[in-house]
Design a protein around this motif. Structure first.
Motif, mmCIF file in Angstrom:
data_model
loop_
_atom_site.group_PDB
_atom_site.id
_atom_site.type_symbol
_atom_site.label_atom_id
_atom_site.label_comp_id
_atom_site.label_asym_id
_atom_site.label_seq_id
_atom_site.Cartn_x
_atom_site.Cartn_y
_atom_site.Cartn_z
ATOM 1 N N LEU A 78 0.828 -1.212 0.000
ATOM 2 C CA LEU A 78 0.000 0.000 0.000
ATOM 3 C C LEU A 78 0.860 1.259 0.000
ATOM 4 O O LEU A 78 0.500 2.265 -0.628
ATOM 5 C CB LEU A 78 -0.921 -0.008 1.216
ATOM 6 C CG LEU A 78 -1.983 -1.113 1.246
ATOM 7 C CD1 LEU A 78 -2.759 -1.071 2.549
ATOM 8 C CD2 LEU A 78 -2.921 -0.985 0.052
ATOM 9 N N ALA A 79 1.997 1.196 0.682
ATOM 10 C CA ALA A 79 2.853 2.374 0.773
ATOM 11 C C ALA A 79 3.578 2.662 -0.539
ATOM 12 O O ALA A 79 3.900 3.823 -0.819
ATOM 13 C CB ALA A 79 3.888 2.186 1.890
ATOM 14 N N CYS A 80 3.829 1.646 -1.360
ATOM 15 C CA CYS A 80 4.609 1.860 -2.584
ATOM 16 C C CYS A 80 3.720 1.939 -3.822
ATOM 17 O O CYS A 80 4.196 1.715 -4.938
ATOM 18 C CB CYS A 80 5.643 0.747 -2.750
ATOM 19 S SG CYS A 80 4.970 -0.842 -3.251
ATOM 20 N N ARG A 81 2.453 2.286 -3.645
ATOM 21 C CA ARG A 81 1.534 2.276 -4.781
ATOM 22 C C ARG A 81 1.867 3.328 -5.830
ATOM 23 O O ARG A 81 1.309 3.312 -6.924
ATOM 24 C CB ARG A 81 0.102 2.449 -4.304
ATOM 25 C CG ARG A 81 -0.205 3.768 -3.629
ATOM 26 C CD ARG A 81 -1.638 3.780 -3.125
ATOM 27 N NE ARG A 81 -1.979 5.039 -2.493
ATOM 28 C CZ ARG A 81 -1.765 5.315 -1.218
ATOM 29 N NH1 ARG A 81 -1.176 4.407 -0.449
ATOM 30 N NH2 ARG A 81 -2.100 6.483 -0.712
ATOM 31 N N GLY A 82 2.770 4.257 -5.527
ATOM 32 C CA GLY A 82 3.156 5.242 -6.534
ATOM 33 C C GLY A 82 4.200 4.739 -7.508
ATOM 34 O O GLY A 82 4.487 5.391 -8.508
ATOM 35 N N ILE A 83 4.795 3.587 -7.252
ATOM 36 C CA ILE A 83 5.850 3.057 -8.121
ATOM 37 C C ILE A 83 5.236 2.467 -9.377
ATOM 38 O O ILE A 83 4.258 1.718 -9.324
ATOM 39 C CB ILE A 83 6.687 1.994 -7.380
ATOM 40 C CG1 ILE A 83 7.454 2.655 -6.241
ATOM 41 C CG2 ILE A 83 7.647 1.302 -8.327
ATOM 42 C CD1 ILE A 83 8.316 1.693 -5.449
ATOM 43 N N ARG A 84 5.792 2.789 -10.522
ATOM 44 C CA ARG A 84 5.350 2.277 -11.818
ATOM 45 C C ARG A 84 6.545 1.734 -12.584
ATOM 46 O O ARG A 84 7.655 2.230 -12.443
ATOM 47 C CB ARG A 84 4.676 3.372 -12.655
ATOM 48 C CG ARG A 84 3.450 4.005 -12.028
ATOM 49 C CD ARG A 84 2.299 3.016 -11.949
ATOM 50 N NE ARG A 84 1.071 3.648 -11.495
ATOM 51 C CZ ARG A 84 0.733 3.843 -10.235
ATOM 52 N NH1 ARG A 84 1.566 3.464 -9.274
ATOM 53 N NH2 ARG A 84 -0.409 4.411 -9.910
ATOM 54 N N ALA A 156 11.516 0.318 -12.556
ATOM 55 C CA ALA A 156 10.757 1.486 -12.124
ATOM 56 C C ALA A 156 11.430 2.770 -12.573
ATOM 57 O O ALA A 156 12.660 2.885 -12.549
ATOM 58 C CB ALA A 156 10.607 1.485 -10.604
ATOM 59 N N LEU A 157 10.628 3.726 -12.993
ATOM 60 C CA LEU A 157 11.156 5.019 -13.422
ATOM 61 C C LEU A 157 11.563 5.858 -12.218
ATOM 62 O O LEU A 157 10.827 5.960 -11.244
ATOM 63 C CB LEU A 157 10.087 5.780 -14.221
ATOM 64 C CG LEU A 157 9.790 5.259 -15.626
ATOM 65 C CD1 LEU A 157 8.566 5.942 -16.176
ATOM 66 C CD2 LEU A 157 10.975 5.495 -16.539
ATOM 67 N N GLY A 158 12.745 6.448 -12.300
ATOM 68 C CA GLY A 158 13.187 7.374 -11.270
ATOM 69 C C GLY A 158 13.699 6.734 -10.007
ATOM 70 O O GLY A 158 13.889 7.420 -9.009
ATOM 71 N N HIS A 159 13.958 5.429 -10.007
ATOM 72 C CA HIS A 159 14.408 4.732 -8.804
ATOM 73 C C HIS A 159 15.618 3.857 -9.132
ATOM 74 O O HIS A 159 15.524 2.625 -9.109
ATOM 75 C CB HIS A 159 13.296 3.875 -8.206
ATOM 76 C CG HIS A 159 11.945 4.505 -8.293
ATOM 77 N ND1 HIS A 159 11.644 5.688 -7.659
ATOM 78 C CD2 HIS A 159 10.825 4.136 -8.954
ATOM 79 C CE1 HIS A 159 10.382 6.005 -7.913
ATOM 80 N NE2 HIS A 159 9.877 5.078 -8.701
ATOM 81 N N PRO A 160 16.765 4.421 -9.484
ATOM 82 C CA PRO A 160 17.894 3.618 -9.971
ATOM 83 C C PRO A 160 18.433 2.608 -8.978
ATOM 84 O O PRO A 160 18.701 1.465 -9.343
ATOM 85 C CB PRO A 160 18.955 4.679 -10.312
ATOM 86 C CG PRO A 160 18.565 5.898 -9.518
ATOM 87 C CD PRO A 160 17.074 5.867 -9.450
#
Length: 257
Positions: A78-84, A156-160
Motif C-alpha cells: 500500500l505504501a509503494c503504490r506510486g511506483i510504476r 521502475a522510473l526514477g528509482h535507480p
C-alpha cells in the motif's frame, strides 16, 4: 485558502505513508528472524514449508512468521503504490497488485500447512493429498507473484538504486528457488536444495523490507501552489521512492522514448 493549508494535506499523507512503509519493513524483518530462529532450533536440513508441517515443534512459529509477512507485505504494498514500471509488459498492473496477490497466497499457505515431511507427489500417487497440493501451490504462486513485483520495481522510473536491487533479487529468487524445488522433486541432494530454498526465502523477505525502508526514508518535495490565477505551476520532481501524490505518479507512467 492559504498556501500553508494546501501543503498540509500532502505532507500528512507523506508522513503517514512513510510510517506505514516502515512498519511493514519491520514486520517483514521480524518474519525473517522468526523463520531463521525456527530453522536453527532444528538439528537437520529441511525445506521452509516443513517448519510448519503437521506435528513439527516449529509449526506455530512458522505460521506466525507467515502472518507477519502477510501483514508487512500488505503494508509495504500500500505504501509503494506510486511506483510504476517502464517495461510495457510489466506496467499493465502495479507492484502493489503483485505484492497483494503474493500476500493473499502466503496467507492461504499459512492456514493450510503441509503434512509431515511435506511430500510433493504427482496427482494419482498414493502419497498425494489435497492438503499438500494446496499448500505447495499457494506457496509457489506467492513466490511467483513476489518475483513479478521485484521485476516491476526493477524497471521502475526514477528509482535507480531500487531498480538494481530489485532486478538482482528477482533473478536470485527465481533461479535459486527453481533449483531448490527441482532438487526436492527429484530427491537429488535434497539437503542442498533446502539450503537453496532458505536462501531464496531470505532474499525475498529482505527485499520486502528494503522496499519498505526505501519508501519510508525517501524525501518528498511538494511544489508550491499558485496564489494568482494564470501563474505557472512549479514543476514537481519525481519522488525517489515512488511515494508522491497521484499527479506525480501519473507523470512517471509516461514511457521513455
Amino acid at each position: 485558502m492559504t498556501s500553508g493549508s494546501v501543503l498540509k494535506a500532502p505532507a500528512f499523507r507523506s508522513v503517514a505513508r512513510r510510517l506505514v512503509a516502515a512498519l511493514g519493513a519491520l514486520l517483514a524483518l521480524a518474519a525473517l528472524a522468526l523463520i531463521w530462529a525456527a530453522r536453527l532450533s532444528l538439528p537437520h536440513d529441511l525445506y521452509v514449508s516443513e517448519l510448519g508441517a503437521d506435528g513439527m515443534p516449529t509449526a506455530g512459529a512458522f505460521r506466525l512468521a507467515l502472518l507477519l509477512l502477510v501483514a508487512g507485505g500488505a503494508l509495504v504494498a500500500l505504501a509503494c503504490r506510486g511506483i510504476r514500471s517502464r517495461a510495457r509488459v510489466l506496467r499493465r498492473w502495479t507492484p502493489t497488485v503483485s505484492l497483494l496477490v503474493s500476500c493473499a497466497f502466503f496467507l492461504l499457505a499459512s492456514q493450510v500447512p503441509c503434512t509431515a515431511g511435506c511430500p510433493v507427489p504427482a496427482p494419482g500417487s498414493p502419497l498425494f493429498t489435497w492438503q499438500d497440493f494446496t499448500h505447495t501451490s499457494a506457496a509457489v504462486i506467492a513466490f511467483g507473484a513476489a518475483a513479478v513485483a521485484m521485476l516491476q520495481c526493477g524497471f521502475a522510473l526514477g528509482h535507480p538504486v531500487l531498480a538494481v536491487l530489485s532486478r538482482a533479487s528477482a533473478i536470485a529468487v527465481a533461479g535459486i528457488a527453481a533449483i531448490g524445488g527441482l532438487m526436492s522433486v527429484l530427491s537429488f541432494y535434497s539437503w542442498m536444495g533446502s539450503r537453496f530454498e532458505f536462501t531464496a526465502t531470505t532474499i525475498g523477505l529482505a527485499w520486502v523490507a528494503v522496499l519498505g525502508l526505501s519508501v519510508a526514508l525517501a524525501r518528498q518535495r511538494v511544489s508550491a501552489p499558485r496564489d494568482v490565477a494564470g501563474e505557472a505551476d512549479t514543476a514537481r520532481p519525481a519522488d525517489p521512492a515512488g511515494v508522491a501524490d497521484s499527479a506525480a505518479a501519473q507523470q512517471l507512467e509516461q514511457p521513455i522514448g
